[in-house]
Design an enzyme around this catalytic site. Structure first.
Site, PDB file in Angstrom:
ATOM      1  N   CYS A 177       0.887  -1.724   0.571  1.00 47.75           N
ATOM      2  CA  CYS A 177      -0.001  -0.089  -0.157  1.00 47.75           C
ATOM      3  C   CYS A 177       0.977   1.217   0.033  1.00 47.75           C
ATOM      4  O   CYS A 177       1.453   1.708   0.859  1.00 47.75           O
ATOM      5  CB  CYS A 177      -0.407  -0.075   1.002  1.00 47.75           C
ATOM      6  SG  CYS A 177      -2.236  -1.820   1.112  1.00 47.75           S
ATOM      7  N   LEU A 178       0.910   1.189  -0.742  1.00 51.78           N
ATOM      8  CA  LEU A 178       1.740   3.212  -1.368  1.00 51.78           C
ATOM      9  C   LEU A 178       1.520   4.002  -2.381  1.00 51.78           C
ATOM     10  O   LEU A 178       1.033   5.032  -1.440  1.00 51.78           O
ATOM     11  CB  LEU A 178       3.329   2.905  -2.395  1.00 51.78           C
ATOM     12  CG  LEU A 178       4.424   4.141  -2.636  1.00 51.78           C
ATOM     13  CD1 LEU A 178       4.774   4.339  -1.122  1.00 51.78           C
ATOM     14  CD2 LEU A 178       5.076   3.370  -3.018  1.00 51.78           C
ATOM     15  N   THR A 179       0.690   4.107  -2.731  1.00 48.07           N
ATOM     16  CA  THR A 179      -0.014   4.738  -3.780  1.00 48.07           C
ATOM     17  C   THR A 179      -1.570   5.726  -2.947  1.00 48.07           C
ATOM     18  O   THR A 179      -2.052   4.686  -2.221  1.00 48.07           O
ATOM     19  CB  THR A 179      -0.779   4.590  -5.444  1.00 48.07           C
ATOM     20  OG1 THR A 179       0.088   3.368  -5.841  1.00 48.07           O
ATOM     21  CG2 THR A 179      -0.929   5.693  -6.109  1.00 48.07           C
ATOM     22  N   GLU A 180      -1.782   6.722  -3.129  1.00 50.19           N
ATOM     23  CA  GLU A 180      -2.921   7.334  -2.269  1.00 50.19           C
ATOM     24  C   GLU A 180      -3.181   8.310  -3.984  1.00 50.19           C
ATOM     25  O   GLU A 180      -2.526   8.575  -4.480  1.00 50.19           O
ATOM     26  CB  GLU A 180      -1.942   8.025  -1.636  1.00 50.19           C
ATOM     27  CG  GLU A 180      -1.856   7.622  -0.218  1.00 50.19           C
ATOM     28  CD  GLU A 180      -1.076   8.420   0.944  1.00 50.19           C
ATOM     29  OE1 GLU A 180      -1.408   9.675   1.582  1.00 50.19           O
ATOM     30  OE2 GLU A 180      -1.303   8.050   1.965  1.00 50.19           O
ATOM     31  N   SER A 208      -0.614  11.040  -4.078  1.00 55.17           N
ATOM     32  CA  SER A 208       0.696  10.777  -4.306  1.00 55.17           C
ATOM     33  C   SER A 208       0.949   9.176  -4.772  1.00 55.17           C
ATOM     34  O   SER A 208       0.885   8.278  -4.518  1.00 55.17           O
ATOM     35  CB  SER A 208       1.603  10.361  -2.621  1.00 55.17           C
ATOM     36  OG  SER A 208       2.490   9.824  -2.922  1.00 55.17           O
ATOM     37  N   ILE A 225      -4.703  -0.452  -4.634  1.00 60.52           N
ATOM     38  CA  ILE A 225      -3.859  -1.552  -3.929  1.00 60.52           C
ATOM     39  C   ILE A 225      -4.529  -3.384  -4.699  1.00 60.52           C
ATOM     40  O   ILE A 225      -5.214  -3.946  -4.664  1.00 60.52           O
ATOM     41  CB  ILE A 225      -4.268  -1.843  -2.772  1.00 60.52           C
ATOM     42  CG1 ILE A 225      -4.145  -0.144  -1.839  1.00 60.52           C
ATOM     43  CG2 ILE A 225      -3.025  -2.375  -1.531  1.00 60.52           C
ATOM     44  CD1 ILE A 225      -2.280   0.424  -2.762  1.00 60.52           C
ATOM     45  N   GLU A 248       3.828   0.350 -10.997  1.00 64.11           N
ATOM     46  CA  GLU A 248       5.467   0.655  -9.897  1.00 64.11           C
ATOM     47  C   GLU A 248       6.277   1.418 -11.188  1.00 64.11           C
ATOM     48  O   GLU A 248       7.655   0.874 -11.837  1.00 64.11           O
ATOM     49  CB  GLU A 248       5.945  -0.983 -10.317  1.00 64.11           C
ATOM     50  CG  GLU A 248       5.171  -1.919  -9.334  1.00 64.11           C
ATOM     51  CD  GLU A 248       6.089  -3.345  -9.298  1.00 64.11           C
ATOM     52  OE1 GLU A 248       7.368  -2.909  -9.487  1.00 64.11           O
ATOM     53  OE2 GLU A 248       5.384  -4.464  -8.929  1.00 64.11           O
ATOM     54  N   THR A 252       5.906   4.258 -13.687  1.00 61.77           N
ATOM     55  CA  THR A 252       5.668   4.996 -14.727  1.00 61.77           C
ATOM     56  C   THR A 252       7.459   4.147 -15.852  1.00 61.77           C
ATOM     57  O   THR A 252       8.123   4.874 -15.657  1.00 61.77           O
ATOM     58  CB  THR A 252       4.816   6.180 -16.168  1.00 61.77           C
ATOM     59  OG1 THR A 252       5.837   6.573 -15.417  1.00 61.77           O
ATOM     60  CG2 THR A 252       3.278   5.937 -15.048  1.00 61.77           C
TER      61      THR A 252
END
Lengths: 618, 426
Positions: A179-182, A185, A214, A426, A428
């Site tokens: 879980c990284l993308t927000e 962000s 996710i 991962e 672009t």
């Protein structure tokens, strides 16, 4: 900067001892000769230690074990898994999931003592290739689980964390997610909004925030979550927001996931939003250091990329088989369509792209297995190349199949849809190109800086200076700089080797010129960076196929002559592209071109769309 | 004609008399320049000797060396013509007159030297046609060597020298000869003569250096002071985004008391980057109006003023650093600190001397504070921060100006006297 800082930390200190940011930076400043081919080519040098001979890192026992696995896994995907059905259902069938768990596919790289198969990167790549060949949706499910989902625990987890989580994850009882993308962000760590606040008692963190897109978000039990925490700066004593990685269990409470997203491709995999509402995360669940989440994230991403290239090499293999099958059986105007030049060219290019991708995937995994720490540029290149090559191969496959390829029944359109995301996630491809180019420029710049330092004391550095000045002088007058791949490559592909050397020399000279011209500001010259990255990718591809073809020729494989053809053809074309790009970068025409492109783009922005009026006037 | 011939003959005699042996060019195969020098000096000496009474009369070298000048108090025809109508037509007319006067073109070398010197007075020094016409004064074919001995020795050295001088002057004015020049030279001196060589060298080098200056100053500068200021400011502030603003157009008004009040022009330039810098300026620190500084555009000198601040003291500097842990995928900053060139001195680098930022520049018709204040108030519209910032005028007296305005500044009558125009001075 990035890759080197991380990899060294990772390689030297291991997961437990992490220097602060400053030590990482200091490590980086120590001029250290990199063995990476990609790093060296930016300096106009050739370092063959990682690329020649083509790495073969598996020992007898390991390849035996792998061979035993390849059969059943292939059989499983042919007989049990139904990619079309998964795609239609928008989930992986339960029976398939069960089967994969039994096969051990959820814990390929988990050590055997913790219930996994304990595969090396190369072995992993081989199995992932099979998955990619048959069903990318399943591939993503598995990849999101082990390539990024719990990779953090493998790389940075403490002994206790590993023992607690890995057995269940390896068996597939628990599924993991990264879980990284927000919403705000993507690549920008500074705009992460999820926060983790340490409780007054110091025993747990309270996690709040939301993550989007996710993979496995709806299925997962264990999450690797990145959140902002307040960390005291050791030097200044200020409190600063830094990113920390946490292991979060769904059972902690407060973790909710949204409905599966509707997507263009990889429909079988689950993608969902995950929300954290006052989740109490015990301090034992901090992954790596508090405030060291950035490094954790980067290492996970860097270590996961090679798998993508392997999977896509498999996809391409499958797609090429389809295209060839069609070309051999379809008759038009009285002859099979494979007799027509346009089809032949398409098939030849497909074969070359596949050959390059496959070679890259195993080159990178081989390097990683043999303990190399500088593989980030190569891994990024392999991701970029694989995702673009597979897209183009699949596109051409559909083209060869004509109307047939457009139909769902042929199975190629699903592959095409599935593939689209690989150029995006991962990192672009555009952003990874910047990474490749900037990383190269940083390394070349360090070398140039050392050279400039040496020039201040010419007597003390006479040897170094004579060499470097001689090299530049020879380059100026158009002689080779004395680099050669003779003796390294097989004599039969010597011509391709010469082309590669020439291209490297030209590339190195251009890089140096760009550095001296733009200095630090090169970072803002994205038009230049893009072209430099393109050439770097082509160059690395040349060397990879050279190495692979040389090995095949040396071993006398039955396919050796075919591989030689692939290698030669690739090298001729790539050489042309590189030279053209370098020439245009060094000439003033590119300046005008970039200016035009910029102007066109800003006109579009000002106009909110195309500027030119309709040719009919309304 | 009479006078010319007389002068020429006298010159020949005096040369021989005063510089015996040493300098008669036929016997001298040394560098052409030397011949020329001897030749000229002797001419001058001869004149001085012949007219000792007139040494104090006019020290203008042109006059002294003017070989076509009459012994009587008759003026140089060029001078006369220049006074009457300094135009190309007049100059051409003079050449025509000379050519028509005598088939043998007696005294043409002296005539050409004199003409060369007077060209700027007629404003024809940049006209290739005039140079060709001047070369046309030479009689054709008589100076072409006819055998190898003539070719080996310096055939008609004075004439060749003179033609070289014509070409040299063209060169000095940056004028490229054309094919007509070549035809003329071939007709006059033949293919292998010294002037031809000179011509060939010029044709070799000129195209090479034609665009050596990427920022050429046009031959004709704008006459209007506002346009000139606009041009000069754009030239100094080489920023394509910079915008020139005219804060005041020059005008003359008759005030109520009947006095003439001239309002000088005020033209300024500022780029967006400068505006940004000014907006970030700490208003508690003063900014300075400084000047005038000279700017040369060919032969014209103009003056400009800058609005600047002192460099920030080190304690106020804010290091803007990018968090190295910001972008997940690629670095946002490179750690590169390359020297510009390999030969840099590390002890001291002109590039690294800190200077205060320059926020804007202007040119004004007058050098007084009142005029410059107009500029500042105009700037204030786009840069509101100037209203809160103390502004110090640090004006130096220009090379020829008296700083009257600053002293008598409080009185409104400061502008009564038409101040020396500072904006433009030939």
């Amino acid at each position: 900067l990035y890759a080197t800082a991380d990899s060294r930390c990772h390689a030297k200190c291991g997961p437990t001892v992490h220097g602060s940011k400053s030590t990482a930076l200091r490590l980086l400043c120590v001029p250290q000769e990199s063995k990476s081919f990609a790093v060296n080519m930016f300096k106009g040098q050739i370092n063959t230690s990682q690329v020649f001979p083509f790495p073969s890192v598996l020992n007898e026992e390991q390849s035996q074990f792998l061979q035993e696995l390849v059969g059943p896994v292939s059989k499983f995907f042919i007989e049990v898994n139904d990619p079309m059905k998964n795609d239609a259902l928008e989930k992986v069938e339960d029976s398939t999931m069960e089967g994969l768990k039994e096969l051990g596919a959820f814990g390929l790289q988990v050590p055997t003592d913790l219930g996994g198969l304990g595969l090396t990167n190369t072995q992993y790549a081989r199995l992932v290739e099979i998955v990619g060949m048959y069903d990318l949706g399943v591939g993503i499910t598995l990849g999101a689980h082990q390539s990024i989902g719990f990779k953090g625990i493998l790389l940075f987890g403490t002994r206790a964390q590993k023992e607690k989580y890995l057995p269940k994850l390896a068996s597939g009882e628990d599924v993991a997610a990264f879980c990284l993308t927000e919403p705000a962000s993507g690549s920008d760590a500074a705009s992460i909004k999820t926060t983790a606040v340490l409780s007054p008692c110091g025993k747990y963190y309270t996690l709040n925030g939301g993550k989007i897109w996710i993979s496995n978000g709806g299925l997962a039990e264990i999450f690797t979550v990145f959140a902002k925490t307040s960390v005291k700066d050791e030097k200044t004593g200020e409190m600063k927001d830094k990113i920390t990685a946490f292991i979060v269990e769904r059972s902690f409470g407060g973790v909710t996931s949204g409905p599966p997203e509707k997507k263009m491709g990889i429909k079988a995999s689950n993608t969902a939003e995950v929300h954290f509402d006052n989740v109490r995360v015990p301090v034992e669940c901090v992954l790596g250091e508090v405030g060291g989440g950035f490094k954790v994230a980067m290492n996970i991403l860097n270590n996961g990329r090679f798998g993508m290239a392997a999977a896509l090499a498999g996809t391409m293999k499958g797609v090429i088989a389809k295209a060839v099958d069609h070309a051999v059986n379809r008759t038009q105007f009285g002859s099979k369509i494979h007799n027509y030049g346009v089809i032949q060219e398409k098939m030849a290019r497909m074969a070359m792209l596949h050959y390059v991708t496959e070679s890259m995937a195993y080159m990178v995994s081989g390097n990683m297995d043999s303990g190399a720490s500088d593989f980030q540029i190569e891994a990024a290149i392999s991701k970029i190349f694989a995702s673009e090559a597979s897209w183009s191969v699949t596109d051409e496959c559909i083209q060869i199949m004509g109307g047939m390829g457009f139909m769902k029944e042929a199975g190629a359109e699903r592959v095409m849809r599935d593939l689209r995301i690989f150029r995006i996630f991962e990192g672009t491809n555009d952003i990874l190109r910047l990474f490749v180019a900037l990383n190269g420029f940083q390394n070349a710049g360090n070398q140039l800086k050392n050279l400039q330092k040496a020039l201040k004391n010419p007597l003390g550095n006479a040897g170094l200076l004579t060499g470097e000045i001689g090299k530049r002088a020879r380059r100026r007058v158009g002689l080779g700089s004395g680099l050669s791949l003779q003796g390294t490559v097989h004599p039969e592909v010597a011509h391709s080797g010469d082309l590669t050397v020439k291209a490297i020399e030209e590339f190195g000279a251009t890089i140096e010129e760009m550095l001296l011209k733009h200095g630090k500001k090169i970072i803002d010259e994205q038009f230049v960076l893009k072209r430099v990255a393109d050439s770097a990718i082509d160059l690395y591809a040349m060397v990879v196929v050279l190495s692979r073809a040389s090995r095949s020729l040396a071993q006398g494989l039955p396919s050796a002559q075919h591989e030689k053809l692939l290698c030669e053809t690739w090298c001729i074309e790539a050489y042309g592209r590189i030279m053209a790009d370098m020439k245009s970068l060094r000439s003033s025409s590119s300046k005008q071109l970039f200016k035009n492109l910029r102007a066109i783009s800003s006109a579009l922005v000002d106009n909110g769309g195309v500027v030119s009026p309709h040719p009919l006037g309304f | 004609m009479n006078s010319t011939r007389r002068c020429f003959v006298r010159f020949m005699m005096s040369t021989k008399a005063l510089v015996p042996g040493a300098s008669w060019p036929c016997s001298n195969l040394g560098p052409a320049a030397q011949i020329l020098r001897t030749f000229r000096v002797s001419g001058t000496v001869a004149k001085k000797k012949s007219r000792p009474v007139r040494t104090g009369y006019d020290e203008k070298p042109e006059r002294e060396r003017s070989l076509v000048a009459d012994d009587d108090d008759d003026d140089d025809p060029f001078e006369r013509a220049a006074r009457e109508a300094g135009t190309k037509a007049a100059f051409d007319g003079l050449l025509d007159v000379f050519v028509r006067r005598d088939v043998r073109r007696r005294g043409h070398v002296e005539f050409i030297y004199a003409a060369l010197r007077k060209m700027p007075d007629f404003g024809v020094e940049h006209d290739i046609a005039v140079y060709n016409k001047l070369l046309d004064v030479f009689p054709k074919e008589v100076f072409v060597p006819r055998n190898f001995i003539q070719r080996m020795f310096n055939h008609y050295p004075r004439q060749q020298e003179c033609a070289i001088q014509v070409l040299e002057q063209m060169e000095n004015y940056g004028l490229m000869p054309n094919v007509e020049t070549k035809v003329l030279l071939v007709q006059i001196f033949g293919e292998k003569s010294h002037p031809m060589r000179k011509y060939q060298r010029m044709m070799y080098w000129f195209p090479k250096f034609k665009h050596a200056n990427p920022y050429p100053v046009p031959l004709q500068l704008p006459r209007d002071p506002v346009d000139l200021a606009r041009f000069s400011l754009n030239r100094i502030a080489h920023d394509l985004d910079a915008r020139v603003a005219v804060y005041q157009f020059p005008s003359t008004e008759v005030s109520e008391t009947g006095e003439k009040v001239s309002r000088p022009h005020v033209v300024g330039i500022q780029s967006p980057e400068q505006r940004r810098l000014l907006a970030e300026h700490n208003p508690s620190r003063p900014v300075f109006v400084e000047g005038p500084f000279p700017l040369w555009l060919r032969k014209t000198c103009v003056h400009y003023y800058v609005l600047r601040a002192d460099p920030l003291p080190p304690e106020e500097k804010v290091e803007e650093s990018i968090d190295p842990e910001r972008s997940f995928f690629y670095p946002l900053e490179l750690d590169l600190d390359l020297d510009r060139d390999f030969g840099d001195l590390d002890s001291f680098d002109v590039d690294e001397v800190e200077e205060g930022p320059v926020f804007a520049m202007c040119m004004a018709g007058q050098a007084d504070q009142a005029t410059l204040a107009k500029w500042i108030s105009g700037l204030q519209e786009t840069n509101p921060i100037l209203g809160r910032t103390p502004i110090l005028f640090r004006l130096e007296s220009g090379p020829r100006e008296l700083q009257q305005a600053t002293e008598s500044e409080p009185e409104p009558s400061a502008e009564e006297e038409p101040l020396h125009s500072q904006g433009m001075k030939q």
